[in-house]
Motif scaffolding. Structure first.
Motif, PDB file in Angstrom:
ATOM      1  N   SER A   1      31.852  38.560  53.551  1.00  0.00           N
ATOM      2  CA  SER A   1      32.508  39.529  54.420  1.00  0.00           C
ATOM      3  C   SER A   1      33.460  40.390  53.599  1.00  0.00           C
ATOM      4  CB  SER A   1      33.293  38.813  55.517  1.00  0.00           C
ATOM      5  OG  SER A   1      34.370  38.077  54.943  1.00  0.00           O
ATOM      6  N   THR A   2      33.910  41.491  54.173  1.00  0.00           N
ATOM      7  CA  THR A   2      34.863  42.359  53.473  1.00  0.00           C
ATOM      8  C   THR A   2      36.160  41.616  53.172  1.00  0.00           C
ATOM      9  OG1 THR A   2      33.943  44.309  54.566  1.00  0.00           O
ATOM     10  CG2 THR A   2      36.136  44.525  53.605  1.00  0.00           C
ATOM     11  N   GLY A   3      36.608  40.796  54.137  1.00  0.00           N
ATOM     12  CA  GLY A   3      37.834  40.023  53.923  1.00  0.00           C
ATOM     13  C   GLY A   3      37.692  39.021  52.785  1.00  0.00           C
ATOM     14  N   MET A   4      36.544  38.342  52.729  1.00  0.00           N
ATOM     15  CA  MET A   4      36.316  37.382  51.655  1.00  0.00           C
ATOM     16  C   MET A   4      36.241  38.093  50.304  1.00  0.00           C
ATOM     17  SD  MET A   4      35.864  34.253  50.652  1.00  0.00           S
ATOM     18  CE  MET A   4      35.413  33.233  52.078  1.00  0.00           C
ATOM     19  N   LEU A   5      35.595  39.255  50.268  1.00  0.00           N
ATOM     20  CA  LEU A   5      35.474  40.005  49.021  1.00  0.00           C
ATOM     21  C   LEU A   5      36.846  40.466  48.534  1.00  0.00           C
ATOM     22  CD1 LEU A   5      33.001  40.926  47.297  1.00  0.00           C
ATOM     23  CD2 LEU A   5      33.322  43.182  48.314  1.00  0.00           C
ATOM     24  N   SER A   6      37.665  40.938  49.457  1.00  0.00           N
ATOM     25  CA  SER A   6      39.034  41.323  49.105  1.00  0.00           C
ATOM     26  C   SER A   6      39.821  40.114  48.617  1.00  0.00           C
ATOM     27  CB  SER A   6      39.725  41.954  50.316  1.00  0.00           C
ATOM     28  OG  SER A   6      41.077  42.224  50.048  1.00  0.00           O
ATOM     29  N   GLY A   7      39.551  38.944  49.233  1.00  0.00           N
ATOM     30  CA  GLY A   7      40.231  37.723  48.822  1.00  0.00           C
ATOM     31  C   GLY A   7      39.895  37.296  47.410  1.00  0.00           C
ATOM     32  N   VAL A   8      38.683  37.598  46.955  1.00  0.00           N
ATOM     33  CA  VAL A   8      38.294  37.263  45.582  1.00  0.00           C
ATOM     34  C   VAL A   8      39.185  37.998  44.582  1.00  0.00           C
ATOM     35  CG1 VAL A   8      36.432  37.500  43.872  1.00  0.00           C
ATOM     36  CG2 VAL A   8      35.918  36.702  46.179  1.00  0.00           C
ATOM     37  N   VAL A   9      39.497  39.258  44.892  1.00  0.00           N
ATOM     38  CA  VAL A   9      40.398  40.034  44.033  1.00  0.00           C
ATOM     39  C   VAL A   9      41.836  39.542  44.181  1.00  0.00           C
ATOM     40  CG1 VAL A   9      41.293  42.342  43.527  1.00  0.00           C
ATOM     41  CG2 VAL A   9      38.890  42.028  44.158  1.00  0.00           C
ATOM     42  N   SER A  10      42.263  39.326  45.418  1.00  0.00           N
ATOM     43  CA  SER A  10      43.644  38.923  45.679  1.00  0.00           C
ATOM     44  C   SER A  10      43.956  37.542  45.121  1.00  0.00           C
ATOM     45  CB  SER A  10      43.911  38.930  47.191  1.00  0.00           C
ATOM     46  OG  SER A  10      43.674  40.197  47.741  1.00  0.00           O
ATOM     47  N   ALA A  11      42.969  36.650  45.087  1.00  0.00           N
ATOM     48  CA  ALA A  11      43.202  35.295  44.578  1.00  0.00           C
ATOM     49  C   ALA A  11      43.654  35.330  43.132  1.00  0.00           C
ATOM     50  CB  ALA A  11      41.926  34.454  44.722  1.00  0.00           C
ATOM     51  N   TYR A  12      43.020  36.176  42.340  1.00  0.00           N
ATOM     52  CA  TYR A  12      43.419  36.307  40.926  1.00  0.00           C
ATOM     53  C   TYR A  12      44.837  36.866  40.818  1.00  0.00           C
ATOM     54  CZ  TYR A  12      43.198  37.659  35.997  1.00  0.00           C
ATOM     55  OH  TYR A  12      43.449  37.794  34.653  1.00  0.00           O
ATOM     56  N   VAL A  13      45.114  37.898  41.621  1.00  0.00           N
ATOM     57  CA  VAL A  13      46.444  38.528  41.588  1.00  0.00           C
ATOM     58  C   VAL A  13      47.522  37.518  41.979  1.00  0.00           C
ATOM     59  CG1 VAL A  13      47.872  40.330  42.616  1.00  0.00           C
ATOM     60  CG2 VAL A  13      45.490  40.812  42.035  1.00  0.00           C
ATOM     61  N   LEU A  14      47.254  36.691  43.001  1.00  0.00           N
ATOM     62  CA  LEU A  14      48.224  35.687  43.435  1.00  0.00           C
ATOM     63  C   LEU A  14      48.494  34.671  42.328  1.00  0.00           C
ATOM     64  CD1 LEU A  14      47.088  34.936  47.106  1.00  0.00           C
ATOM     65  CD2 LEU A  14      49.243  35.983  46.396  1.00  0.00           C
ATOM     66  N   GLY A  15      47.429  34.187  41.693  1.00  0.00           N
ATOM     67  CA  GLY A  15      47.621  33.216  40.622  1.00  0.00           C
ATOM     68  C   GLY A  15      48.344  33.804  39.429  1.00  0.00           C
ATOM     69  N   TYR A  16      47.952  35.006  39.056  1.00  0.00           N
ATOM     70  CA  TYR A  16      48.549  35.662  37.886  1.00  0.00           C
ATOM     71  C   TYR A  16      50.013  36.019  38.152  1.00  0.00           C
ATOM     72  CZ  TYR A  16      48.149  38.566  33.631  1.00  0.00           C
ATOM     73  OH  TYR A  16      48.280  39.100  32.386  1.00  0.00           O
ATOM     74  N   GLY A  17      50.249  36.753  39.228  1.00  0.00           N
ATOM     75  CA  GLY A  17      51.612  37.189  39.515  1.00  0.00           C
ATOM     76  C   GLY A  17      52.533  36.053  39.896  1.00  0.00           C
ATOM     77  N   GLY A  18      51.995  35.045  40.599  1.00  0.00           N
ATOM     78  CA  GLY A  18      52.838  33.947  41.060  1.00  0.00           C
ATOM     79  C   GLY A  18      53.312  33.026  39.959  1.00  0.00           C
ATOM     80  N   PHE A  19      52.509  32.815  38.924  1.00  0.00           N
ATOM     81  CA  PHE A  19      52.840  31.825  37.901  1.00  0.00           C
ATOM     82  C   PHE A  19      53.292  32.425  36.576  1.00  0.00           C
ATOM     83  CE2 PHE A  19      50.506  29.318  40.909  1.00  0.00           C
ATOM     84  CZ  PHE A  19      50.978  28.030  40.767  1.00  0.00           C
ATOM     85  N   MET A  20      53.391  33.752  36.494  1.00  0.00           N
ATOM     86  CA  MET A  20      53.696  34.376  35.208  1.00  0.00           C
ATOM     87  C   MET A  20      55.057  33.982  34.653  1.00  0.00           C
ATOM     88  SD  MET A  20      52.568  36.389  32.827  1.00  0.00           S
ATOM     89  CE  MET A  20      51.270  37.423  33.491  1.00  0.00           C
ATOM     90  N   LEU A  21      56.107  34.010  35.477  1.00  0.00           N
ATOM     91  CA  LEU A  21      57.435  33.627  34.984  1.00  0.00           C
ATOM     92  C   LEU A  21      57.457  32.176  34.522  1.00  0.00           C
ATOM     93  CD1 LEU A  21      60.032  35.332  37.357  1.00  0.00           C
ATOM     94  CD2 LEU A  21      59.695  35.733  34.922  1.00  0.00           C
ATOM     95  N   LEU A  22      56.834  31.306  35.303  1.00  0.00           N
ATOM     96  CA  LEU A  22      56.761  29.902  34.921  1.00  0.00           C
ATOM     97  C   LEU A  22      55.968  29.757  33.626  1.00  0.00           C
ATOM     98  CD1 LEU A  22      57.238  26.915  35.499  1.00  0.00           C
ATOM     99  CD2 LEU A  22      55.212  26.932  36.951  1.00  0.00           C
ATOM    100  N   GLY A  23      54.891  30.520  33.486  1.00  0.00           N
ATOM    101  CA  GLY A  23      54.098  30.463  32.269  1.00  0.00           C
ATOM    102  C   GLY A  23      54.883  30.900  31.051  1.00  0.00           C
ATOM    103  N   GLY A  24      55.691  31.947  31.186  1.00  0.00           N
ATOM    104  CA  GLY A  24      56.495  32.404  30.059  1.00  0.00           C
ATOM    105  C   GLY A  24      57.513  31.375  29.614  1.00  0.00           C
ATOM    106  N   ARG A  25      58.167  30.733  30.564  1.00  0.00           N
ATOM    107  CA  ARG A  25      59.188  29.737  30.192  1.00  0.00           C
ATOM    108  C   ARG A  25      58.537  28.461  29.674  1.00  0.00           C
ATOM    109  NH1 ARG A  25      63.259  29.535  27.506  1.00  0.00           N
ATOM    110  NH2 ARG A  25      65.073  28.358  28.211  1.00  0.00           N
ATOM    111  N   ALA A  26      57.365  28.118  30.218  1.00  0.00           N
ATOM    112  CA  ALA A  26      56.660  26.933  29.731  1.00  0.00           C
ATOM    113  C   ALA A  26      56.295  27.096  28.261  1.00  0.00           C
ATOM    114  CB  ALA A  26      55.407  26.691  30.565  1.00  0.00           C
ATOM    115  N   ALA A  27      55.957  28.311  27.835  1.00  0.00           N
ATOM    116  CA  ALA A  27      55.641  28.554  26.431  1.00  0.00           C
ATOM    117  C   ALA A  27      56.848  28.271  25.545  1.00  0.00           C
ATOM    118  CB  ALA A  27      55.169  29.996  26.244  1.00  0.00           C
TER     119      ALA A  27
END
Length: 465
Positions: free
Chosen positions: A40-66
């Motif tokens: 569906s259109t919603g599922m297809l949009s979710g495929v893009v949004s899922a990456y954005v959520l993971g990337y944007g949500g964990f970036m600060l934590l990823g930087g400090r973990a390094a």
């Protein structure tokens, strides 16, 4: 630079190229994925949004973990995770498998990218060599996205699953080369005192909710209360995070780092830069494919001129930065972007590619002059044990800006569309083009306030912006 340093830079540039090309290829392949899997259109949009959520949500934590857990260790570990879940996406036969694969791939990129950036800033000494390395790195990142549009079109013609399998092969090559070449920088570690779990949970939750709210802006009339709730929850968690960090003996993010005016200004400009570019790229794709009937390969080739920064960033930009300083180069680049977007406001249904080309070339010039110098500013003068944090901040700004730009131009374009005709679509697109134009104008004003008259020395350039 020593041969080993060039080898390290090649590996880290390969990783950031991988991240850019992966995102671009998927965008091109989405229609084929929907047709094959019946999404569906919603599922297809979710495929893009899922990456954005993971990337944007964990970036600060990823930087400090390094910073706290080891840059080489984090880079190699999460590169392996990126490889595995990209492969999972290629084998997916249901939408939820794609959602899972893209979310985890985004999380992996959130840990891998700041680790790679901080490996550069701790491997190369501050000054001319580091600046050149960062400019090459930034040019490769932007080039990965531009080339990914073309590569994605070619691979999709073979089968959309190759859009997932190609990053697996590239990840494997980078991983095998990185294991012997990358070394953990011998930097001074902060005192051991445990990991700030409460801070990590609150900032990750805040970023995910804020990014989710931004993504939902694409559909302003669909569930407005949920969008408002996402923003409210994100801001509440962000306030809780600040309170936690003020009292924590070992904060995840030392709030004092935000007292650096150049760092804050660089992050604001970074968010506005990617908001303008990704919004513009989305509108141009709609214009060429939906209004003009161009194929995905033709569209990718048309946007390829915007990848001129791949050649300019490592050659012309270092000379300009050493001669005039980061601030003047950044402002010049932003003015080029302003002109590019202003020229494109005159688009018509009968435009030739020759009429579009000046805007594409000017956008390539903008990225060559802005992306790399912003990265220099955001990491210059930061203590080595906080380089991962600085990298996480600037990459969060780039990613958040991209999501914001896409969502706002989509919302404006939909709101301005009066009828399902090419003429109405063109009018709505011209209205939406004001978004990247306005974002670039704001970025120019912010960057111009950082101009300094201090003359650069032979081996050190001013990082003020």
């Amino acid at each position: 630079m020593p041969a080993r340093s060039w080898g390290v830079l090649a590996i880290l540039c390969g990783a950031i190229f991988l991240e850019g090309v992966d995102v671009a290829m998927l965008n091109v392949a989405l229609p084929s994925i929907r047709a094959d899997l019946g999404l569906s259109t919603g599922m297809l949009s979710g495929v893009v949004s899922a990456y954005v959520l993971g990337y944007g949500g964990f970036m600060l934590l990823g930087g400090r973990a390094a910073d706290l857990l080891g840059r080489r260790r984090m880079f190699l570990l999460w590169l392996g995770v990126f490889l595995a879940f990209s492969g999972l996406g290629g084998f997916a036969n249901e939408g939820w498998v794609l959602l899972l694969a893209r979310f985890v791939t985004g999380v992996a990129a959130a840990f891998m990218t700041p680790a790679g950036l901080s490996l550069i800033t701790t491997t190369f000494p501050e000054g001319r060599h580091r600046n050149r390395a960062l400019l090459i790195y930034a040019g490769t990142a932007a080039g990965g996205f531009a080339l990914g549009l073309v590569i994605g079109g070619l691979l999709t013609a073979l089968g959309w699953r190759w859009v997932f399998f190609a990053p697996v092969l590239l990840s494997l090559v980078i991983l095998l080369a990185a294991i012997p070449l990358l070394k953990e920088p011998a930097t001074e570690r902060p005192p051991a005192g445990g990991f700030d779990i409460a801070g990590a949970l609150s900032v990750t939750g805040a970023m995910m909710l804020l990014v989710y709210g931004v993504v939902r802006l694409e559909h302003p009339s669909n569930g407005l209360p949920l969008t408002v709730a996402a923003f409210a929850g994100g801001l509440a968690l962000l306030a809780a995070f600040v309170a936690i960090e003020r009292r924590s003996p070992n904060p995840l993010v030392r709030l004092g780092i935000l007292r650096s005016t150049p760092l804050v200004r660089a992050n604001l400009v970074a968010a506005l830069l990617t908001a303008s570019f990704f919004g513009f790229q989305f509108l141009v794709t709609l214009y060429l494919q939906e209004l003009r009937g161009w194929s995905t390969i033709q569209t990718g080739l048309a946007l390829l001129a915007a990848a001129a920064d791949v050649a300019l960033a490592p050659t012309l930009t270092p000379w300009l930065v050493n001669r005039y300083g980061n601030a003047k180069v950044v402002v010049t680049g932003l003015l080029s972007g302003l002109l590019a977007y202003a020229l494109f406001l005159g688009i018509g249904l009968d435009w030739t590619y020759a009429a579009m080309l000046p805007s594409m070339l000017l956008i390539g010039l903008m990225f060559a002059f802005v992306y790399g110098p912003l990265t220099i500013v955001a990491t210059d003068g930061i203590a080595e044990h906080e380089q991962g944090l600085a990298g996480g901040l600037i990459n969060t700004s780039f990613q958040f800006g991209a999501a914001l730009g896409l969502s706002v131009v989509t919302a404006v374009n939909v709101a301005a569309l009066a009828a399902a005709t090419p003429e109405a679509g063109l009018t709505a697109m011209r209205t939406a083009l004001l978004v990247p134009l306005t974002a670039t104008l704001l970025a120019t004003v912010i960057a111009a306030t950082g101009l300094r008259t201090r003359k650069p020395t032979a081996d050190r350039v001013p990082a003020n912006i």
